[in-house]
Design a protein around this motif. Structure first.
Motif, PDB file in Angstrom:
ATOM      1  N   ALA A 195       1.038  -0.978  -0.239  1.00 16.01           N
ATOM      2  CA  ALA A 195       0.467  -0.262  -0.353  1.00 16.01           C
ATOM      3  C   ALA A 195       0.479   1.266   0.044  1.00 16.01           C
ATOM      4  CB  ALA A 195      -0.791  -0.451   1.608  1.00 16.01           C
ATOM      5  N   ILE A 196       2.165   1.610   0.706  1.00 15.89           N
ATOM      6  CA  ILE A 196       2.656   2.801   0.437  1.00 15.89           C
ATOM      7  C   ILE A 196       3.585   2.561  -0.510  1.00 15.89           C
ATOM      8  CG2 ILE A 196       5.105   3.531   1.646  1.00 15.89           C
ATOM      9  CD1 ILE A 196       4.168   1.884   4.577  1.00 15.89           C
ATOM     10  N   SER A 197       3.930   1.445  -1.275  1.00 16.77           N
ATOM     11  CA  SER A 197       4.410   1.566  -2.342  1.00 16.77           C
ATOM     12  C   SER A 197       3.489   1.748  -3.621  1.00 16.77           C
ATOM     13  CB  SER A 197       4.890  -0.243  -3.263  1.00 16.77           C
ATOM     14  OG  SER A 197       5.990  -0.376  -1.694  1.00 16.77           O
ATOM     15  N   LEU A 198       2.471   1.697  -3.352  1.00 15.41           N
ATOM     16  CA  LEU A 198       1.293   1.831  -5.009  1.00 15.41           C
ATOM     17  C   LEU A 198       1.063   3.783  -4.172  1.00 15.41           C
ATOM     18  CD1 LEU A 198      -1.587  -0.796  -4.294  1.00 15.41           C
ATOM     19  CD2 LEU A 198       0.000   0.092  -6.236  1.00 15.41           C
ATOM     20  N   LEU A 199       1.199   3.801  -2.736  1.00 13.59           N
ATOM     21  CA  LEU A 199       1.121   5.729  -2.727  1.00 13.59           C
ATOM     22  C   LEU A 199       2.140   6.400  -3.053  1.00 13.59           C
ATOM     23  CD1 LEU A 199      -0.480   5.720   1.091  1.00 13.59           C
ATOM     24  CD2 LEU A 199      -1.628   6.478  -1.219  1.00 13.59           C
ATOM     25  N   ILE A 200       3.179   5.638  -3.365  1.00 13.31           N
ATOM     26  CA  ILE A 200       4.794   6.426  -3.756  1.00 13.31           C
ATOM     27  C   ILE A 200       4.670   6.186  -5.516  1.00 13.31           C
ATOM     28  CG2 ILE A 200       7.277   6.172  -3.826  1.00 13.31           C
ATOM     29  CD1 ILE A 200       7.191   5.081  -1.169  1.00 13.31           C
ATOM     30  N   VAL A 201       4.363   5.476  -6.393  1.00 13.99           N
ATOM     31  CA  VAL A 201       3.487   5.192  -7.473  1.00 13.99           C
ATOM     32  C   VAL A 201       3.635   6.218  -8.236  1.00 13.99           C
ATOM     33  CG1 VAL A 201       2.786   2.962  -9.042  1.00 13.99           C
ATOM     34  CG2 VAL A 201       4.655   2.724  -7.331  1.00 13.99           C
ATOM     35  N   SER A 202       2.489   6.004  -7.231  1.00 10.82           N
ATOM     36  CA  SER A 202       0.834   6.944  -7.690  1.00 10.82           C
ATOM     37  C   SER A 202       1.195   8.619  -7.584  1.00 10.82           C
ATOM     38  CB  SER A 202      -0.251   6.833  -6.798  1.00 10.82           C
ATOM     39  OG  SER A 202      -0.457   7.854  -5.371  1.00 10.82           O
ATOM     40  N   LYS A 203       2.457   8.676  -6.731  1.00 16.39           N
ATOM     41  CA  LYS A 203       3.047  10.270  -7.245  1.00 16.39           C
ATOM     42  C   LYS A 203       3.461  10.381  -8.099  1.00 16.39           C
ATOM     43  CE  LYS A 203       0.753  11.348  -3.243  1.00 16.39           C
ATOM     44  NZ  LYS A 203      -0.090  12.446  -3.351  1.00 16.39           N
ATOM     45  N   LEU A 204       4.400   9.667  -8.932  1.00 14.85           N
ATOM     46  CA  LEU A 204       5.158   9.683  -9.871  1.00 14.85           C
ATOM     47  C   LEU A 204       4.387   9.420 -11.086  1.00 14.85           C
ATOM     48  CD1 LEU A 204       7.453   6.347  -8.968  1.00 14.85           C
ATOM     49  CD2 LEU A 204       7.797   9.044  -8.636  1.00 14.85           C
ATOM     50  N   PRO A 205       5.347   9.775 -12.238  1.00 10.79           N
ATOM     51  CA  PRO A 205       4.378  10.372 -13.696  1.00 10.79           C
ATOM     52  C   PRO A 205       4.211   8.807 -14.219  1.00 10.79           C
ATOM     53  CG  PRO A 205       6.589  10.750 -13.496  1.00 10.79           C
ATOM     54  CD  PRO A 205       6.427  10.637 -12.569  1.00 10.79           C
ATOM     55  N   THR A 206       3.554   8.321 -13.496  1.00  5.27           N
ATOM     56  CA  THR A 206       3.447   6.894 -14.275  1.00  5.27           C
ATOM     57  C   THR A 206       1.763   6.351 -14.682  1.00  5.27           C
ATOM     58  OG1 THR A 206       2.593   6.031 -12.425  1.00  5.27           O
ATOM     59  CG2 THR A 206       4.655   5.318 -12.716  1.00  5.27           C
ATOM     60  N   VAL A 209      -0.819   6.626 -12.629  1.00  4.04           N
ATOM     61  CA  VAL A 209      -1.455   4.886 -11.726  1.00  4.04           C
ATOM     62  C   VAL A 209      -2.345   6.242 -10.532  1.00  4.04           C
ATOM     63  CG1 VAL A 209      -1.123   3.929  -9.767  1.00  4.04           C
ATOM     64  CG2 VAL A 209      -0.118   3.444 -12.083  1.00  4.04           C
ATOM     65  N   GLU A 210      -3.242   6.016 -10.343  1.00  5.89           N
ATOM     66  CA  GLU A 210      -3.922   7.131  -9.870  1.00  5.89           C
ATOM     67  C   GLU A 210      -4.897   6.292  -8.448  1.00  5.89           C
ATOM     68  OE1 GLU A 210      -7.269   9.006 -12.031  1.00  5.89           O
ATOM     69  OE2 GLU A 210      -5.708  10.588 -12.452  1.00  5.89           O
ATOM     70  N   VAL A 211      -4.655   6.676  -7.170  1.00 10.84           N
ATOM     71  CA  VAL A 211      -5.265   6.218  -5.868  1.00 10.84           C
ATOM     72  C   VAL A 211      -5.569   7.335  -5.249  1.00 10.84           C
ATOM     73  CG1 VAL A 211      -4.521   4.675  -3.814  1.00 10.84           C
ATOM     74  CG2 VAL A 211      -3.148   4.268  -6.072  1.00 10.84           C
ATOM     75  N   ASP A 212      -7.063   7.248  -4.878  1.00  8.71           N
ATOM     76  CA  ASP A 212      -7.520   8.334  -4.383  1.00  8.71           C
ATOM     77  C   ASP A 212      -7.674   8.205  -3.441  1.00  8.71           C
ATOM     78  OD1 ASP A 212      -9.364   8.377  -6.285  1.00  8.71           O
ATOM     79  OD2 ASP A 212     -10.642   7.558  -6.025  1.00  8.71           O
ATOM     80  N   ASN A 213      -7.217   7.595  -1.979  1.00 10.12           N
ATOM     81  CA  ASN A 213      -6.677   7.403  -0.561  1.00 10.12           C
ATOM     82  C   ASN A 213      -6.201   6.449  -0.548  1.00 10.12           C
ATOM     83  OD1 ASN A 213      -8.648   6.111  -0.193  1.00 10.12           O
ATOM     84  ND2 ASN A 213     -10.596   7.345  -0.494  1.00 10.12           N
ATOM     85  N   PRO A 214      -5.423   6.562   0.794  1.00 10.98           N
ATOM     86  CA  PRO A 214      -4.629   5.589   2.033  1.00 10.98           C
ATOM     87  C   PRO A 214      -5.751   4.159   2.404  1.00 10.98           C
ATOM     88  CG  PRO A 214      -3.867   7.225   2.792  1.00 10.98           C
ATOM     89  CD  PRO A 214      -5.727   7.713   2.253  1.00 10.98           C
ATOM     90  N   TRP A 215      -6.991   4.258   2.349  1.00  6.29           N
ATOM     91  CA  TRP A 215      -7.826   3.120   2.165  1.00  6.29           C
ATOM     92  C   TRP A 215      -7.779   2.403   0.854  1.00  6.29           C
ATOM     93  CZ3 TRP A 215      -8.413   1.389   6.485  1.00  6.29           C
ATOM     94  CH2 TRP A 215      -8.538   2.158   8.033  1.00  6.29           C
ATOM     95  N   ILE A 216      -8.456   2.554   0.029  1.00  8.98           N
ATOM     96  CA  ILE A 216      -8.090   2.025  -1.836  1.00  8.98           C
ATOM     97  C   ILE A 216      -6.521   1.295  -1.827  1.00  8.98           C
ATOM     98  CG2 ILE A 216      -8.071   2.626  -4.029  1.00  8.98           C
ATOM     99  CD1 ILE A 216     -10.887   2.732  -2.492  1.00  8.98           C
ATOM    100  N   ALA A 217      -5.620   2.284  -1.441  1.00 13.50           N
ATOM    101  CA  ALA A 217      -4.496   2.017  -1.807  1.00 13.50           C
ATOM    102  C   ALA A 217      -3.867   0.156  -0.971  1.00 13.50           C
ATOM    103  CB  ALA A 217      -3.077   2.323  -1.095  1.00 13.50           C
ATOM    104  N   LEU A 218      -4.414   0.029   0.218  1.00 11.74           N
ATOM    105  CA  LEU A 218      -4.456  -0.832   0.878  1.00 11.74           C
ATOM    106  C   LEU A 218      -5.255  -1.548   0.801  1.00 11.74           C
ATOM    107  CD1 LEU A 218      -3.602  -1.465   4.128  1.00 11.74           C
ATOM    108  CD2 LEU A 218      -5.568  -0.685   5.009  1.00 11.74           C
TER     109      LEU A 218
END
Length: 120
Positions: free
Chosen positions: A12-23, A25-34
């Motif tokens: 989940a932490i990795s997904l949140l980091i990936v969502s901040k990169l120009p890839t 990938v969009e994650v709405d919030n930490p619960w969705i990432a979890l």
């Protein structure tokens, strides 16, 4: 069960980091990432059911392309299943996201192992 939960949190932490990169990938919030981390962890766990020798032979003969393709499919399937986890550019985002997630997750797991927070 605890190692799986740790894996889900790290994913989940990795997904949140990936969502901040120009890839793309969009994650709405930490619960969705979890939740996405849990699905990715569970689907990747299926690959772990195969014997090590079989996985090694597949990786060797395909030069890593089959495991990469599996990661891309898992990433796309997770985005399809979870509302709030999107791939802006479709398959391109799935490819970039899967590669970035693999790299970032590996770095985080390495750091956690070095600090002794997870077992080797």
């Amino acid at each position: 069960m605890v190692p799986f939960l740790i894996s889900v949190v790290v994913l989940a932490i990795s997904l949140l980091i990936v969502s901040k990169l120009p890839t793309g990938v969009e994650v709405d919030n930490p619960w969705i990432a979890l939740i996405a981390g849990g699905i990715i962890g569970a689907l990747n766990g299926i690959w772990g059911l195969f014997p090590d020798a079989f996985r090694g032979i597949i990786w060797l003969f395909s030069l890593g392309l089959i495991p990469l393709l599996g990661s891309i499919i898992v990433f796309g399937l997770t985005a399809w299943l979870i509302e709030g986890f999107r791939l802006r550019w479709g398959i391109g985002s799935a490819i970039l996201g899967a590669i970035a997630l693999s790299i970032i997750n590996s770095i985080l797991v390495f750091i956690l192992r070095q600090t002794g927070l997870i077992a080797i």
